[in-house]
Enzyme design. Structure first.
Site, mmCIF file in Angstrom:
data_model
loop_
_atom_site.group_PDB
_atom_site.id
_atom_site.type_symbol
_atom_site.label_atom_id
_atom_site.label_comp_id
_atom_site.label_asym_id
_atom_site.label_seq_id
_atom_site.Cartn_x
_atom_site.Cartn_y
_atom_site.Cartn_z
ATOM 1 C CG ASP A 1 -17.594 -26.257 -15.398
ATOM 2 O OD1 ASP A 1 -16.263 -26.928 -15.201
ATOM 3 O OD2 ASP A 1 -18.620 -26.624 -14.767
ATOM 4 C CG HIS B 1 -8.077 -29.683 -18.859
ATOM 5 N ND1 HIS B 1 -9.000 -29.147 -18.168
ATOM 6 C CD2 HIS B 1 -7.505 -30.649 -17.552
ATOM 7 C CE1 HIS B 1 -9.251 -29.412 -17.039
ATOM 8 N NE2 HIS B 1 -8.513 -30.146 -16.716
ATOM 9 C CG LEU C 1 -9.874 -10.073 -28.094
ATOM 10 C CD1 LEU C 1 -11.340 -9.581 -27.420
ATOM 11 C CD2 LEU C 1 -9.964 -11.279 -28.577
#
Ligand code: FPP
Length: 266
Positions: free
Chosen positions: A38, A55, A149
């Site tokens: 955020d 972003h 991962l």
């Protein structure tokens, strides 16, 4: 700052992160970390830049955090990239986020695959714009057998909607007698969530200073340890050092799952 000093500082920081990774790896590593990334918009607005620049910077941070997660031996990393509520944003911001997703995948997929990273999604991706849908499907398909991962990208994801989906699927199975009411238990519900087959998150991180969950992994975080950054750390400010700080904090917590820790007597 001179260029030389910039590189020296960067080099020193990398070395510090490497040392800290070694220290942290000696202790119990969370198997599953989830992150609410955020603050991109506020980071940009503070600098008088368009929100999309926040972003874009956020994607670079995401890249670093994926790399550090791999180095630490974390098994699952779940990133909240676009929620079911994010469709309420201005059209141009949605477009920018979707383009960044495509751009990121086009640029990074080969490297991710080479590093044995498995890409998966949670959420209803069928509603994404065509190009984003195709690129993410391609990434999932290419990396599906990778064993390193696993990065779960939450796209058009909402925790409540995920539970509605699970209830519908289970009800359907009861209606067709594939399941009995008595078969419904916590595990069966887990098996009907997007995260089916994965361990619940051990640690949830939220940057940007807000202390809330925002409809993320509502069922799965029953016993997850929560870590909130302070309000000065927006997602584009989040470095691997902050990440290691959160994990180190997690390692110092005592998880009791509603029970008690019994000290052994001599
Ligand atoms: C939260 O910041 C961030 C988002 C809603 C989008 C996160 C998306 C990315 C990092 C890009 C997605 C791309 C990939 C490759 C998955 P905010 O806009 O809510 O910030 P604010 O709280 O300051 O307004």
């Amino acid at each position: 700052m001179s260029l030389n000093r910039f590189f020296r500082t960067k080099h020193k920081r990398k070395a510090r992160v490497k040392t800290n990774i070694e220290i942290i790896k000696d202790r119990s590593i969370p198997r599953h970390v989830s992150i609410i990334m955020d603050g991109n918009g506020r980071w940009a607005e503070k600098r008088g830049l368009p929100r999309s620049t926040g972003h874009r910077q956020g994607v670079e941070i995401m890249r670093d955090i994926i790399e550090t997660s791999g180095e630490l031996g974390i098994e699952y990393l779940t990133l909240y990239a676009f929620s079911t509520e994010n469709w309420k944003r201005p059209k141009n911001e949605i477009k920018a986020i979707m383009s960044l997703l495509v751009e990121y995948l086009v640029r990074e997929l080969k490297t991710l695959h080479k590093n044995n990273v498995k890409i998966a999604t949670i959420g209803d991706i069928s509603l994404l714009p065509d190009k984003a849908y195709k690129e993410i499907k391609k990434a999932v398909k290419l990396t599906k057998d990778n064993t390193g991962l696993q990065v779960n990208v939450a796209l058009n994801y909402g925790g409540r909607l995920e539970m509605v989906k699970a209830v519908r699927e289970i009800s359907q199975k009861v209606a067709t007698k594939e399941l009995n009411i008595e078969d419904i238990d916590e595990e069966l519900i887990s098996d009907h969530l997007y995260t089916c087959g994965m361990p619940d998150p051990d640690l949830l991180i939220r940057t940007g200073g807000d202390v809330r969950i925002s409809n993320f992994l509502l069922y799965q975080i029953a016993y997850t340890e929560l870590w909130f950054s302070d309000a000065t750390v927006y997602w584009p400010d989040f470095t691997s050092e902050h990440y290691l700080e959160a994990i180190s904090d997690f390692q110092n917590r005592q998880r009791r799952y509603g029970g008690v820790i019994v000290e052994e007597e001599d």
